[in-house]
Design a protein around this motif. Sequence first.
Motif, PDB file in Angstrom:
ATOM      1  N   ARG A 132       0.703  -1.257   0.077  1.00 24.28           N
ATOM      2  CA  ARG A 132      -0.146  -0.004  -0.045  1.00 24.28           C
ATOM      3  C   ARG A 132       0.876   1.077  -0.084  1.00 24.28           C
ATOM      4  N   GLU A 156      -2.233  -0.502  -4.440  1.00 30.67           N
ATOM      5  CA  GLU A 156      -3.215  -0.245  -3.569  1.00 30.67           C
ATOM      6  C   GLU A 156      -2.851   0.949  -2.842  1.00 30.67           C
ATOM      7  N   ALA A 192      -8.795   1.532   1.283  1.00 33.32           N
ATOM      8  CA  ALA A 192      -8.109   1.108   0.063  1.00 33.32           C
ATOM      9  C   ALA A 192      -8.430   1.874  -1.318  1.00 33.32           C
ATOM     10  N   ASN A 193      -7.693   2.668  -1.990  1.00 36.09           N
ATOM     11  CA  ASN A 193      -8.089   3.203  -3.252  1.00 36.09           C
ATOM     12  C   ASN A 193      -8.962   4.336  -3.418  1.00 36.09           C
TER      13      ASN A 193
END
Length: 295
Positions: free
Chosen positions: A104, A140, A202-203
């Motif tokens: 990430r 991510e 996430a994202n």
Amino acid sequence: MRVLVTGATGFIGPKIVQALQASGRSVRVLERTAGAWQRAGLACEEAAQGDMTDVASLRRAVGGCDAVVHLVSIIVGRPDDFERIMSRGTRDLVEAARAAGVQRFVLMSALGTASETRDLVHYYGAKWEMEQAVQASGLEHVIFRPSFVFGRNGGVLPTFVRQVRWSPVTTVIGPGSQRLQPIWVEDVADYFARAVDLPEAANRTFELGGPDQVTWNELYDRIRNVLGKSRTTIHLPLGLVRAAATLAERLPRAPITRDQLTMLAHGDNVVSNDDAIETFGLPLVPLDEQIRRAS
């Protein structure tokens, strides 16, 4: 989890490092000169010497890391400086992270960054390009856009407090009607610490602000009330301050820049939704308490 943090020795970076460590993560910081993290008062496990303009050093720094927290940016510089350090540097770091198998990537952007403002000032343009590089990376990721970040030591709040405490008048740039939503630095750090692995984040791109939206006039009223001071307010015309900023930009640490004035005049700096609050559920420090802590 091992996390690489760039820009760890600035105003916000040390707080993020501390929050990551408090949550059980191992931290590696990227430092331009050996021992910079120690001089900044950090107690991290590792330091990697490198620079955002040195691709090989970025590859070495990110190796073996599970996540990257990217904080590096500049306020003053030539157009090429913004491109080298922020835009191209982020693209190189993203590529290094992808090659290293990072899980990430968490990016510090800025509230006000948008496709509509990318040509307003070089800072917004570089932040927009940084966001685009992260979003297109396939990694991510989480992107944060904070409003003004206040803290006890560092940032602009202590300067405002000293001004109200010691000056017989309070100077406000422009009409003072633009709104801002200051957020406490430790609250920002908590957001970053949770963002490195929170599935729900996430994202996504999150706007960050504190519990209170105020105009600049109201901010100084709050400071006066907390300090128990009565001060006359003088509004300085933007044109006059811009002329002074032209000279101030020649100083090593310019107190204000023309680009900052342009961003100030552009409009409000407040969040447009509650996505961050709903996703992270963090308690946030109210503005009056922020002022008391910095007083």
